[in-house]
Design a protein around this motif. Structure first.
Motif, PDB file in Angstrom:
ATOM      1  N   ARG A   1     -15.176   1.199   1.261  1.00 16.81           N
ATOM      2  CA  ARG A   1     -14.420   0.463   0.613  1.00 16.81           C
ATOM      3  C   ARG A   1     -13.620   1.474  -0.346  1.00 16.81           C
ATOM      4  NH1 ARG A   1     -15.797  -4.806  -0.578  1.00 16.81           N
ATOM      5  NH2 ARG A   1     -15.609  -4.386  -2.850  1.00 16.81           N
ATOM      6  N   ASN A   2     -12.280   1.401  -0.133  1.00 18.64           N
ATOM      7  CA  ASN A   2     -11.523   2.354  -0.802  1.00 18.64           C
ATOM      8  C   ASN A   2     -10.166   1.812  -0.981  1.00 18.64           C
ATOM      9  OD1 ASN A   2      -9.376   4.525  -0.853  1.00 18.64           O
ATOM     10  ND2 ASN A   2     -11.261   5.769  -1.071  1.00 18.64           N
ATOM     11  N   ALA A   3      -9.952   1.701  -2.396  1.00 18.88           N
ATOM     12  CA  ALA A   3      -8.552   0.797  -2.736  1.00 18.88           C
ATOM     13  C   ALA A   3      -7.495   1.493  -2.403  1.00 18.88           C
ATOM     14  CB  ALA A   3      -8.621   0.394  -4.162  1.00 18.88           C
ATOM     15  N   GLY A   4      -7.415   2.882  -2.425  1.00 18.25           N
ATOM     16  CA  GLY A   4      -6.242   3.772  -2.038  1.00 18.25           C
ATOM     17  C   GLY A   4      -5.947   3.407  -0.556  1.00 18.25           C
ATOM     18  N   PHE A   5      -7.028   3.372   0.191  1.00 18.91           N
ATOM     19  CA  PHE A   5      -6.687   3.273   1.786  1.00 18.91           C
ATOM     20  C   PHE A   5      -6.377   1.766   2.065  1.00 18.91           C
ATOM     21  CE2 PHE A   5     -10.374   6.315   3.440  1.00 18.91           C
ATOM     22  CZ  PHE A   5      -9.682   7.464   2.652  1.00 18.91           C
ATOM     23  N   LEU A   6      -6.791   1.010   1.524  1.00 18.97           N
ATOM     24  CA  LEU A   6      -6.327  -0.582   1.635  1.00 18.97           C
ATOM     25  C   LEU A   6      -5.012  -0.712   1.291  1.00 18.97           C
ATOM     26  CD1 LEU A   6      -9.667  -2.111   0.291  1.00 18.97           C
ATOM     27  CD2 LEU A   6      -8.877  -2.035   2.521  1.00 18.97           C
ATOM     28  N   TYR A   7      -4.517  -0.311   0.031  1.00 12.68           N
ATOM     29  CA  TYR A   7      -3.245  -0.068  -0.392  1.00 12.68           C
ATOM     30  C   TYR A   7      -2.209   0.445   0.721  1.00 12.68           C
ATOM     31  CZ  TYR A   7       0.618   2.146  -2.758  1.00 12.68           C
ATOM     32  OH  TYR A   7       1.922   2.796  -2.976  1.00 12.68           O
ATOM     33  N   HIS A   8      -2.781   1.589   1.139  1.00 15.55           N
ATOM     34  CA  HIS A   8      -1.867   2.456   1.943  1.00 15.55           C
ATOM     35  C   HIS A   8      -1.589   1.474   3.242  1.00 15.55           C
ATOM     36  CE1 HIS A   8      -2.683   6.809   0.409  1.00 15.55           C
ATOM     37  NE2 HIS A   8      -1.738   6.024  -0.427  1.00 15.55           N
ATOM     38  N   ARG A   9      -2.744   0.980   3.768  1.00 13.28           N
ATOM     39  CA  ARG A   9      -2.553  -0.024   5.086  1.00 13.28           C
ATOM     40  C   ARG A   9      -1.786  -1.191   4.786  1.00 13.28           C
ATOM     41  NH1 ARG A   9      -7.343  -2.669   8.936  1.00 13.28           N
ATOM     42  NH2 ARG A   9      -5.752  -3.793  10.301  1.00 13.28           N
ATOM     43  N   GLY A  10      -2.038  -1.676   3.666  1.00 13.35           N
ATOM     44  CA  GLY A  10      -1.191  -2.950   3.157  1.00 13.35           C
ATOM     45  C   GLY A  10       0.459  -2.618   3.269  1.00 13.35           C
ATOM     46  N   ILE A  11       0.874  -1.461   2.625  1.00  8.74           N
ATOM     47  CA  ILE A  11       2.145  -1.061   2.698  1.00  8.74           C
ATOM     48  C   ILE A  11       2.767  -0.919   3.905  1.00  8.74           C
ATOM     49  CG2 ILE A  11       3.790   0.495   1.822  1.00  8.74           C
ATOM     50  CD1 ILE A  11       3.195  -1.306  -0.494  1.00  8.74           C
ATOM     51  N   ILE A  12       1.808  -0.351   4.796  1.00  6.75           N
ATOM     52  CA  ILE A  12       2.407   0.034   6.101  1.00  6.75           C
ATOM     53  C   ILE A  12       2.495  -1.069   7.104  1.00  6.75           C
ATOM     54  CG2 ILE A  12       1.848   1.306   8.437  1.00  6.75           C
ATOM     55  CD1 ILE A  12       0.546   3.565   6.293  1.00  6.75           C
ATOM     56  N   GLU A  13       1.377  -2.156   7.050  1.00  5.88           N
ATOM     57  CA  GLU A  13       1.306  -3.527   7.801  1.00  5.88           C
ATOM     58  C   GLU A  13       2.806  -4.131   7.259  1.00  5.88           C
ATOM     59  OE1 GLU A  13      -0.390  -4.359   9.919  1.00  5.88           O
ATOM     60  OE2 GLU A  13      -2.199  -3.567   9.684  1.00  5.88           O
ATOM     61  N   ARG A  14       3.146  -4.045   6.029  1.00  8.40           N
ATOM     62  CA  ARG A  14       4.333  -4.625   5.635  1.00  8.40           C
ATOM     63  C   ARG A  14       5.551  -4.104   6.074  1.00  8.40           C
ATOM     64  NH1 ARG A  14       7.123  -4.749  -0.360  1.00  8.40           N
ATOM     65  NH2 ARG A  14       8.539  -6.549  -0.006  1.00  8.40           N
ATOM     66  N   ALA A  15       5.519  -2.907   6.225  1.00  7.13           N
ATOM     67  CA  ALA A  15       6.797  -2.200   6.630  1.00  7.13           C
ATOM     68  C   ALA A  15       6.830  -2.482   8.399  1.00  7.13           C
ATOM     69  CB  ALA A  15       6.688  -0.731   6.385  1.00  7.13           C
ATOM     70  N   THR A  16       5.781  -2.642   8.915  1.00  7.39           N
ATOM     71  CA  THR A  16       5.851  -2.881  10.391  1.00  7.39           C
ATOM     72  C   THR A  16       6.158  -4.528  10.669  1.00  7.39           C
ATOM     73  OG1 THR A  16       3.611  -2.845  10.465  1.00  7.39           O
ATOM     74  CG2 THR A  16       4.877  -0.846  11.043  1.00  7.39           C
ATOM     75  N   GLY A  17       6.412  -5.306   9.795  1.00  6.26           N
ATOM     76  CA  GLY A  17       6.362  -6.899   9.829  1.00  6.26           C
ATOM     77  C   GLY A  17       5.311  -7.619   9.983  1.00  6.26           C
ATOM     78  N   ASN A  18       4.028  -7.058   9.763  1.00  6.85           N
ATOM     79  CA  ASN A  18       2.792  -7.854   9.826  1.00  6.85           C
ATOM     80  C   ASN A  18       2.303  -8.367   8.355  1.00  6.85           C
ATOM     81  OD1 ASN A  18       2.407  -6.983  12.599  1.00  6.85           O
ATOM     82  ND2 ASN A  18       1.686  -4.852  11.607  1.00  6.85           N
TER      83      ASN A  18
END
Length: 576
Positions: free
Chosen positions: A522-539
């Motif tokens: 449970r790491n908010a920084g990891f979740l944030y990074h993944r969310g931004i990257i998912e958005r950039a790839t259209g997910n």
């Protein structure tokens, strides 16, 4: 907040002799008895099954360690920074066979100018680095060498998310009471060892103890120049008695402090072959497996260590393994029992800070502040607690106290984690001159990285995370790739994902971002990074889920990262 890193773990308090009368430790009492986890992690650290229960950090790391922290550095760091903040017994390079470490025959002064000199060294290097970049000259390397001889750079752990983001004493062969170095008497213990070794230069046990004392001094005082001295002392011990487990365990601790976790694992295994009850080797083995991303093996190593040498050093490591696997409840229970078992101010400060970091990661800021208060009651100068308190104050809305606290921390030890955290607080505040102040903090990270590398420390993870957001993006990617080639932990996966993202390579980044969040940590920084990257790839659905999860978990994980997460989530919600 820096995770508890492998270079940030509490010191041992007694000898390394077998103790067959010991049963299970506090970890066993806390819930699962150190039984195998219900969810396995594949070799290399990638979970094969979801982790049940509460879904989830020095570190030793270290901290730690990354080194933790370290976020570590410890490490994971990293997470590194740790037990005692003591004056150094000297800062020269050890001559071969010279216990004083300076080539002379007389005793060394007990103290040097200390933190101010180290900070000045980093700042001189930073100024030199800026001049070098402006003039395109090669003078920076020489300036760094001068800075290293004038006062060693502080050394700590890497940060999670946007914020840029160790070890115990062995017994001396009759020269030093077994618990002296672990009770906080590090400088006097080193002085006693040096005096003893001048009279008894063939005492291999005392050479081993001196070596590990130098490692501890480097870690707690931010002085990588001690590592070559430690290496020489440990080498001397092994020359006198090849294969002695004290020196082998010390060499493993030294490798871990330098972030050579493959070497640390090898030497820890050698030490345990000689003495299966060597506590330092047992603990360093856990550290190395965690940092290599081998979490299932680390859990098994923790179970083994708990069966042989239960105590605070093992309990805290076990708790971190559980947190990385997503079992926050068990991690908290183990740490609370470890705090009950703590019998020294150093242990109390370390374990209470670990509880504070765990609470902060869950967004429980008032609880975190309570734990940091207890840590500082035990040791008012304990830097990880001071840093943690400042981060919790910032997340809880008291930005003024947070800035003041971090300014005090970096004035003593300009480490990457607090430097980046302070720079981001300046940027977020946005007052006149704050952007320039923030830039100064980020420049100091570059100087720290150069000096740490000159001292033999692998600083790629620290460099990658800081540079990705506040420096040379290409250098961030180079460093992240280099670190990933060495070890496959969740922290290196996250660092590589983010470095690829900031370089516009989101399709390549996505598998690493998903791997970083796969263990349930449970790491908010990891979740944030993944969310931004998912958005950039259209997910977009995955992006919304992970950005929301980051903000629900720890809305104050980073002043700049949380702001970007809120903006991105608002945009995603508006486009539905």
């Amino acid at each position: 907040m820096p995770p508890r890193t492998t270079d940030s773990a509490p010191e041992r308090r007694d000898d390394d002799h077998p103790r067959p009368d010991q049963g299970g430790g506090a970890a066993a009492e806390a819930g699962d008895g150190l039984r195998p986890d219900s969810a396995g992690v594949a070799e290399g650290g990638h979970d094969t099954d979801p982790v049940p229960g509460a879904v989830s950090t020095g570190g030793a790391d270290s901290p730690g360690t990354e080194t933790h922290a370290a976020n570590g550095t410890g490490t994971e760091g990293t997470p590194g920074t740790h037990d005692h903040d003591r004056p150094r017994a000297g800062n020269g390079s050890a001559a071969e066979g010279d216990p004083d470490g300076h080539g002379g025959s007389g005793p060394r002064p007990e103290n040097d100018p200390g933190a101010g000199e180290r900070v000045a060294a980093v700042r001189r290097a930073a100024d030199g680095g800026r001049r070098w970049r402006a003039a395109h000259l090669a003078g920076c390397a020489a300036l760094l060498a001068v800075a290293l001889t004038g006062g060693a750079v502080a050394f700590g752990s890497v940060g999670d998310g946007r914020a840029g983001a160790g070890v115990e004493a062995v017994s001396a062969g009759g020269a030093l009471a077994p618990g002296v170095l672990a009770r906080g008497d590090l400088d006097s213990g080193i002085g006693s060892l040096q005096k003893h070794l001048r009279a008894q230069p063939r005492d291999f046990g005392s050479w081993a103890t001196l070596g590990i004392a130098y490692v501890e001094q480097a870690r707690t005082n931010g002085d990588p120049s001690r590592y070559p001295q430690a290496e020489r002392a440990l080498k001397r011990s092994l020359e006198l008695d090849p294969g002695n487990d004290q020196a082998l365990a010390g060499r493993a601790a030294l490798a871990a402090a330098r972030h050579d976790f493959t070497g640390a694992l090898k030497d820890a295994d050698r030490a345990l072959k000689e003495n299966p009850y060597n506590e330092r080797a047992l603990c360093t083995r856990i550290d190395a497996l965690v940092e290599l991303g081998r979490y299932e093996d680390a859990a098994e190593a923790a179970r083994t260590a708990d069966g042989r040498r239960p105590g605070v050093p093992v309990f805290t490591r076990y708790a971190y393994v559980k947190e990385l696997r997503g079992d926050v409840r068990t991690a908290r229970d183990v740490l609370e029992r470890a705090l009950e078992a703590a019998d020294s101010p150093a242990d109390t400060a370390y374990v209470a800070t670990s509880l504070g970091q765990l609470a902060w990661n869950q967004g429980e800021y008032k609880t975190a502040l309570g734990h940091y208060a207890r840590a500082l009651a035990a040791d008012e100068d304990y830097l990880p607690a001071l840093e943690g308190r400042a981060r919790a104050q910032a997340a809880n809305g008291d930005r003024g106290a947070a800035v003041e606290g971090l300014e005090q921390v970096v004035a003593r030890f300009p480490l990457p984690g607090p430097l980046v955290a302070l720079g981001e607080l300046y940027e977020d505040r946005g007052a006149d001159g704050d952007r320039a102040k923030a830039g100064d903090q980020y420049a100091l990270v570059d100087a720290w990285t150069s000096l740490a590398r000159a001292g033999g420390v692998n600083a790629d993870l620290d460099s990658a995370m800081a540079a990705a957001d506040h420096g040379d993006k290409k250098e961030a990617l180079r460093a992240a790739r280099a670190e990933w080639n060495r070890r496959h932990s969740v922290h290196t996966a996250d660092a590589l994902a983010w470095a690829l993202h900031v370089n516009g390579r989101d399709q390549e980044a996505l598998p690493y971002a998903r791997r970083a969040t796969a263990t349930g940590y449970r790491n908010a920084g990891f979740l944030y990074h993944r969310g931004i990257i998912e958005r950039a790839t259209g997910n977009e659905r995955e992006a919304r889920d992970h950005l929301k999860a980051a903000l629900d978990l720890n809305p104050g994980f980073s002043p700049l990262g949380a702001r970007e997460a809120r903006t991105a989530l608002k945009d995603l919600e508006g486009s539905r």
